[in-house]
Design a protein around this motif. Structure first.
Motif, mmCIF file in Angstrom:
data_model
loop_
_atom_site.group_PDB
_atom_site.id
_atom_site.type_symbol
_atom_site.label_atom_id
_atom_site.label_comp_id
_atom_site.label_asym_id
_atom_site.label_seq_id
_atom_site.Cartn_x
_atom_site.Cartn_y
_atom_site.Cartn_z
ATOM 1 N N GLY A 1 -21.904 1.704 -79.075
ATOM 2 C CA GLY A 1 -20.799 2.657 -79.068
ATOM 3 C C GLY A 1 -19.681 2.133 -78.191
ATOM 4 N N PRO A 2 -18.533 2.763 -78.316
ATOM 5 C CA PRO A 2 -17.338 2.289 -77.617
ATOM 6 C C PRO A 2 -17.473 2.346 -76.097
ATOM 7 N N ILE A 3 -16.764 1.452 -75.449
ATOM 8 C CA ILE A 3 -16.697 1.425 -73.995
ATOM 9 C C ILE A 3 -15.225 1.556 -73.598
ATOM 10 N N GLY A 4 -14.937 2.590 -72.830
ATOM 11 C CA GLY A 4 -13.578 2.683 -72.290
ATOM 12 C C GLY A 4 -13.365 1.582 -71.279
ATOM 13 N N PHE A 5 -12.195 0.954 -71.298
ATOM 14 C CA PHE A 5 -11.987 -0.268 -70.516
ATOM 15 C C PHE A 5 -10.597 -0.253 -69.903
ATOM 16 N N ASP A 6 -10.548 -0.514 -68.590
ATOM 17 C CA ASP A 6 -9.257 -0.473 -67.894
ATOM 18 C C ASP A 6 -9.354 -1.302 -66.618
ATOM 19 N N THR A 7 -8.229 -1.783 -66.145
ATOM 20 C CA THR A 7 -8.216 -2.398 -64.815
ATOM 21 C C THR A 7 -7.115 -1.764 -63.990
ATOM 22 N N GLU A 8 -7.386 -1.610 -62.712
ATOM 23 C CA GLU A 8 -6.358 -1.144 -61.770
ATOM 24 C C GLU A 8 -6.098 -2.273 -60.802
ATOM 25 N N THR A 9 -4.822 -2.560 -60.585
ATOM 26 C CA THR A 9 -4.521 -3.753 -59.797
ATOM 27 C C THR A 9 -3.655 -3.440 -58.588
ATOM 28 N N SER A 10 -3.593 -4.436 -57.722
ATOM 29 C CA SER A 10 -2.851 -4.260 -56.474
ATOM 30 C C SER A 10 -1.384 -4.577 -56.641
ATOM 31 N N GLY A 11 -1.033 -5.329 -57.641
ATOM 32 C CA GLY A 11 0.368 -5.698 -57.788
ATOM 33 C C GLY A 11 0.658 -5.867 -59.256
#
Length: 826
Positions: free
Chosen positions: A33-43
């Motif tokens: 099944g689907p995987i939600g995917f995201d990144t949060e970055t510092s800059g």
DNA sequence: TCAATTGGCGCG
DNA sequence: ACCGCGCCAATTGA
């Protein structure tokens, strides 16, 4: 387990322990099944290619997790992720995944230390792009903000506002001080990605796209209007029984691979000659300073002539407000004259006096406004310096010295957009920078010949000879930003573009027989349209004569030009110009004098060879060139103007121009007044008589828009213009113009996209080491090892011509060149 | 001090 | 009141 958009959002957890991360990845890998995917970055440097640190946010239908990759143990965590993420990539639900792919791929300080550990090749869906296929066009179509709006609107999901905190206080700070919020934010986004992608799948699956040919699998875009089950295959003719495809298939088969291609272009970057840019800074600065001084002098003199007062002007030439005061102001509060008080002409949207090029030129011609030429020169140079030289230099990428602009596929028509910097609007023409003489002081003849204490005591001949020395001459330098796009040693740049792509696709879309015939016969359509539209006024003069006349406007140096220039004995052009000077308005005279001087100096410098002549023509504007050849006012010149009018009308019709707009356009293009009535009849004549199919096509698209609420391109991609049911007539008319234009512009974009995908996977191109690195709508740029430049160029053009898979009535042809710089390759 | 708006202009 | 874009500098408003 089925995800429903409104289901309860699970609690979020934070992991920074390598073992726990490994266990979690294990668990995610085992399920499907689907995987939600995201990144949060510092800059946000270089679109994620260069960040200090980041957190990966993941979710499944019952779980949310934020994984730290910059605290202790991060190397181990990254190693786990570099295995886990590629393994599960075809389940990822992203939102603008190019960014996240960049983050994982790019240079990161923590973890592996300025290294590039993870490259993802694909994902299951990208919500941002997916929603472009069907969601309404909002005010703010682009950008991350739309995620929040759409999550709220479609999923009923409350979104928090960690963004602004992280941006203000710094990501690390937010993670340490506001960790719970940060974790929730990072994973909530992933959750929204998942929900929106699944929703988008549902919606796009119900949008028919095309049929895959049962014989060969190629996409069939044309459906038999009577027998709906029959589709036209470019290889097998009318076929049926193939697999019907939906816009979801479009997304999976076209958009996702294309996103990866765009990211590849981004991480390859554009090779630049930085020294060239650096070296042009100082001359541009000097020229700007010079222009500013000239401007002050000219307006100062004019001011004195008008008011009898000397005033020191210190106007900021970039300030519309100050310029408005200068030209339209009269007396300030203290009763002192502060401006020339010219009558206002054109207005801007907000009702202020326009200070744009056109209005200023009008002001100069009609009311003798001073300083306009200097101001326009200043603006041109300033644009180059601030936008293209300084703006580009500051985006130099520290690791490979290339220029890593951003390409995104988000425009309403399906075209790409390019930013940071925008590499699709590099100026095409040289900008001439006049530099002051190298000598610190240029004496006058009087000074040189005067015998007194201040004089040099020279004879007239000596003085003239001295003044002819190069250090006393103004120097001319040419700057072209496209020259700064330069292949590294051992490589060449290939630049190939489609010729008349939008026109040819108009022929496809409209099936206009006249247009198809013109293109098939290889005629010049503007000449043809002019001949037909002005038939009654032309007294038997027809296509051939207009085509002959067109040669004058070409810029290429046919033998005929050379002959005529030789025939026009020195002084002829000058005499014609002198004669013209009589009839000119006072304000037009400076320009004419300038032209006169240029012709004279060109002729003086012309070495009599064909190459030299070519340079002469290239360095002149077309009008100057015509003047030089003594062609002004002749029949050919008039025919040229007819062609220009027809050309303006054709482009205008494609854009949905009105009679008023076209009249202005033609007046500008030909420098001869065109009335609204003439413009209207020209539009009607070309749209309904010369190329009647175009008129039918426009009406058909408007009808489709009204009845269905959308229009589609020839590759059957949709566009939903905003405002079609608006009560505001202006908004509705705008939507209709968009509806008649975007099937063309959009199909052109689709064609180029198909070509890019084909080039990227082409075994030969890859074997030769070719890499696509930039695109300008109908033009592709490829870097290639120089030994393969010639073969690769041919292959490139071939792929562009054949890989789009659309059954066009006229071939889509490509032309191109190989060279060291973009400028030369164009 | 910073974000948003305005006006102008580069490209296809 | 001509389609599709992005960027710069000045100005404005909070």
């Amino acid at each position: 387990m089925r995800f429903t958009p409104r289901s309860e959002i699970p609690p979020a957890v934070f992991l920074n322990d390598p073992d726990e991360v490994a266990q979690l990845c294990e668990r995610y890998s085992r399920m499907d099944g689907p995987i939600g995917f995201d990144t949060e970055t510092s800059g946000l440097d270089f679109d994620g290619l260069l960040v200090d640190s980041y957190v990966v946010g993941l979710c499944t239908h019952d779980h949310r997790v934020a994984i730290s990759t910059y605290e202790s143990g991060c190397s181990e965590i990254l190693r786990t992720l570099s295995k886990f993420l590629p393994e599960t990539q075809d389940r990822h639900c992203g939102w603008n995944v190019q960014y996240d792919w960049n983050v994982l791929y790019g240079y990161t300080k923590y973890g592996f230390g300025w290294s590039r550990p993870i490259e993802l090749e694909t994902c299951w869906a990208d919500g941002m792009k997916l929603f472009c296929l069907f969601d309404e066009e909002g005010e703010d179509t682009y950008g991350n903000r739309r995620l929040k709006d759409r999550a709220r609107h479609w999923l009923g999901l409350p979104m928090n506002d960690f963004d602004s905190i992280a941006q203000k206080m710094g990501f690390r700070w937010a993670m340490s001080e506001n960790r719970d919020l940060a974790i929730d934010y990072a994973t909530r986004d992933a959750w929204a990605h998942m929900g929106l992608c699944m929703l988008g799948q549902k919606v796009t699956e119900s949008m028919p796209w095309c049929m895959a040919c049962p014989e060969c699998g190629s996409y069939c875009y044309e459906q038999d209007p009577r027998k709906k089950h029959e589709w036209k295959c470019i290889h097998h003719g009318w076929v049926s029984g193939g697999q019907p495809l939906t816009m979801w298939d479009w997304h999976v088969r076209r958009d996702i691979p294309f996103l990866k291609l765009l990211q590849r272009m981004q991480i390859r970057g554009t090779p630049m000659d930085w020294a060239y840019l650096e070296e042009s800074i100082q001359p541009l600065e000097m020229a700007l300073e010079q222009k500013k001084r000239e401007f002050y002098r000219v307006i100062g003199d004019a001011f004195y002539a008008k008011y009898g007062v000397r005033r020191a002007f210190n106007i900021n030439l970039n300030s519309h407000d100050q310029l408005r005061v200068l030209y339209h102001g009269t007396y300030d509060r203290d009763g002192n004259p502060c401006g020339f008080g010219f009558k206002q002409g054109d207005k801007t949207d907000t009702g202020n006096a326009s200070m744009g090029k056109k209005s200023l030129q009008k002001l100069m011609a009609v009311q003798q406004a001073p300083g306009v030429l200097q101001l326009l020169e200043f603006r041109k140079l300033d644009k180059i310096l601030s936008t293209y030289v300084r703006g580009i230099i500051e985006r130099r990428f520290p690791f490979d010295d290339n220029l890593h602009g951003i390409f995104r596929p988000w425009t309403t028509t399906g075209r790409l957009l390019s930013r940071d910097p925008n590499m699709q609007n590099f100026p095409t023409r040289d900008v001439v920078v006049m530099l002051p003489p190298a000598a610190p002081y240029v004496p006058t003849i009087e000074e040189m010949t005067a015998g007194n204490a201040e004089g040099w005591g020279m004879s007239l001949e000596e003085a003239e000879e001295e003044l002819a020395q190069p250090q006393y001459q103004e120097r001319e330098m040419r700057v072209n930003i496209r020259r700064a796009v330069k292949a590294p040693k051992g490589f060449k740049i290939l630049c190939a573009d489609y010729s008349q792509l939008e026109i040819r696709l108009t022929a496809h879309e409209s099936r206009c027989e006249a247009l198809i015939k013109v293109l098939k016969d290889g005629l010049d359509m503007h000449c043809y349209a002019a001949a037909r539209a002005f038939e009654s006024a032309l007294n038997g003069v027809g296509y051939d004569e207009i085509y002959e006349a067109k040669q004058w406007d070409d810029g290429d140096t046919g033998p005929r030009h050379l002959e005529l220039f030789k025939l026009a004995e020195p002084g002829q052009a000058e005499r014609i110009l002198q004669a013209r000077l009589q009839g000119l308005l006072p304000a037009e005279k400076p320009r004419a004098m300038e032209t006169l001087a240029k012709v004279a100096s060109m002729r003086a410098r012309w070495d009599g060879t064909e190459d030299g002549f070519g340079e002469f023509v290239q360095n002149s504007n077309p009008e100057l060139y015509l003047e030089a050849c003594g062609l002004l006012g002749t029949r050919d010149y008039e025919l040229l103007n007819l062609r220009k009018s027809a050309k303006s009308a054709i482009f205008g019709i494609i854009y949905g121009i009105g009679p008023t707009g076209l009249a202005v356009q033609i007046t500008e293009a030909t420098r001869k007044p065109c009335t609204v009535k003439e413009a209207r009849s020209l539009i009607e004549s070309i749209r309904d008589v010369v190329f009647p199919g175009i008129g039918r096509m426009i009406n058909r698209q408007k009808h489709t828009l009204r009845t269905k609420g959308y229009v589609r391109t020839g590759m059957l991609r949709y566009r939903h213009p905003a405002g079609i049911y608006s009560g505001d007539h202006g908004k509705r008319a705008r939507a209709e113009r968009q509806a008649s234009n975007s099937p063309i512009q959009g199909l052109a974009a689709d064609v180029v996209m198909a070509a890019m995908l084909a080039i990227e996977v082409d075994a030969q191109m890859n074997a030769w080491g070719c890499s696509l690195f930039s695109q300008v709508h109908d033009e592709l740029l490829v870097l290639v090892p120089e030994e393969f430049a010639d073969v690769a160029l041919e292959r490139l053009k071939l792929l562009m011509e054949i890989s789009h898979g659309v059954d066009t009535p006229v071939p889509l042809t490509a032309t191109g060149h190989a060279a060291d710089t973009w400028d030369e390759a164009k």
